[in-house]
Motif scaffolding. Sequence first.
Motif, short mmCIF file in Angstrom:
data_model
loop_
_atom_site.label_atom_id
_atom_site.label_comp_id
_atom_site.label_asym_id
_atom_site.label_seq_id
_atom_site.Cartn_x
_atom_site.Cartn_y
_atom_site.Cartn_z
N SER A 52 -4.47 9.29 -12.42
CA SER A 52 -3.50 8.53 -11.36
C SER A 52 -2.16 8.16 -12.28
O SER A 52 -2.42 7.54 -13.51
CB SER A 52 -4.02 7.49 -10.70
N LEU A 53 -1.03 8.19 -11.93
CA LEU A 53 0.19 7.87 -12.64
C LEU A 53 0.79 6.20 -12.84
O LEU A 53 0.57 5.75 -11.49
CB LEU A 53 1.22 8.49 -12.64
N ILE A 54 0.93 5.36 -13.92
CA ILE A 54 1.33 4.41 -13.79
C ILE A 54 2.90 4.29 -13.68
O ILE A 54 3.54 4.76 -14.33
CB ILE A 54 0.94 3.58 -14.89
N GLU A 55 3.21 3.68 -12.53
CA GLU A 55 4.64 3.58 -12.01
C GLU A 55 5.19 2.77 -12.91
O GLU A 55 6.52 2.71 -13.34
CB GLU A 55 4.87 3.45 -10.74
N THR B 263 0.33 5.52 -8.68
CA THR B 263 0.46 6.51 -7.86
C THR B 263 -1.08 7.31 -7.66
O THR B 263 -1.46 7.93 -8.81
CB THR B 263 1.35 7.42 -7.99
N CYS B 264 -1.71 7.34 -6.69
CA CYS B 264 -3.12 8.07 -6.44
C CYS B 264 -2.86 9.31 -6.89
O CYS B 264 -2.04 10.19 -6.24
CB CYS B 264 -3.56 7.80 -5.30
N ALA B 265 -3.68 9.97 -7.62
CA ALA B 265 -3.65 11.40 -8.05
C ALA B 265 -4.04 12.20 -6.63
O ALA B 265 -3.70 13.62 -6.73
CB ALA B 265 -4.29 11.82 -9.09
N HIS B 266 -4.85 11.64 -5.72
CA HIS B 266 -5.25 12.64 -4.71
C HIS B 266 -4.42 12.52 -3.50
O HIS B 266 -4.05 13.62 -3.02
CB HIS B 266 -6.61 12.02 -4.41
N CYS B 267 -4.00 11.19 -3.04
CA CYS B 267 -3.27 11.31 -1.80
C CYS B 267 -1.67 10.65 -2.32
O CYS B 267 -1.07 10.89 -1.24
CB CYS B 267 -3.96 10.09 -0.94
N GLY C 191 1.02 -1.21 -0.10
CA GLY C 191 0.03 -0.03 0.04
C GLY C 191 0.98 1.08 -0.01
O GLY C 191 0.35 2.35 -0.47
N GLY C 192 1.94 1.14 0.32
CA GLY C 192 2.95 2.22 0.65
C GLY C 192 4.15 2.33 -0.52
O GLY C 192 4.32 1.30 -0.79
N SER D 237 -8.74 8.25 -12.86
CA SER D 237 -8.47 7.40 -14.00
C SER D 237 -6.92 7.25 -13.93
O SER D 237 -6.12 7.93 -13.81
CB SER D 237 -8.75 8.23 -15.19
N VAL D 238 -6.86 6.00 -14.48
CA VAL D 238 -5.31 5.36 -14.42
C VAL D 238 -4.84 5.56 -15.59
O VAL D 238 -5.24 5.01 -16.64
CB VAL D 238 -5.43 3.91 -13.89
N GLY D 239 -4.05 6.68 -15.97
CA GLY D 239 -3.58 7.01 -17.38
C GLY D 239 -4.55 7.81 -17.84
O GLY D 239 -5.92 7.88 -17.46
N PRO D 240 -4.12 8.81 -18.74
CA PRO D 240 -5.11 9.78 -19.48
C PRO D 240 -6.13 9.13 -20.37
O PRO D 240 -7.18 9.79 -20.85
CB PRO D 240 -4.33 10.90 -19.97
#
Length: 248
Positions: A242-245, A146-150, A126-127, A174-177
């Motif tokens: 949200s960005l995909i690592e 990586t969550c776009a909010h937290c 989770g972290g 959204s995961v990725g645009p």
Amino acid sequence: MEERNPLLSHQGNYGTSNQEETSVSAVGPDELPPPYTPSPSGVPMVTCRVCQAMIDISGKVDQHVVKCVQCNEATPIKNAPAGKKYVRCPCNCLLICKGSSQRIACPRPHCKRIINLSNPSSTLAGGTGGNPSSSLHHVPGMCRVTCAHCHDTFIFNTLNNALARCPHCRKVSSVGPEFARCRSIVFLVPGLVCVCIGAALTITTLQYTQTYPGIYVAYIVAFLIALILFYRTLYYCSMKISLIEGPL
């Protein structure tokens, strides 16, 4: 929620956390209280489930859990309340959750991993810096996000074709645009079609409204549907991404 709270919220509880899943191998979900072990002097004792030290529980037999004075971690001395069960996170944090819970989140700031209770050996990191279960490596489309909010990291399957709800802040993104862009187009095109139909209907039938006032209902329906579709378009256009690592 109880699923997100440690049973003993003492700062010392967080001192022995470790992000490696191998840090705790002898304990796991649905942990049971250890048996009482009386000392030679007759004092009731239990063994700490983390460091194996002996804990004096005299005067504490009415409690459900006690804290070890050596490692500051909690050990249950009674069965969990009806409908509940104990769960030990790999970082040693003891939690209590509903008996029917399938996934719970560790509340410790530097852990925050998701524990999958349907498969106790599987824990999702989770972290940042956590190690996902090796069984997830074989799932197509599974990746770190990586969550776009937290800005916490969680695991998501990009093949689900759905919005992602962060397990930490519970917010949707959204995961990725690409997903948000496609959904906005899906709602924009029918919205424009409804506007065109409504406009054409208005122009061609306006002269008949005095005779047939029910035509106004058709106007309202066409433009109302268009308004709803445009609202959904705006919702997806303004959604955080949200960005995909990378893949697991």
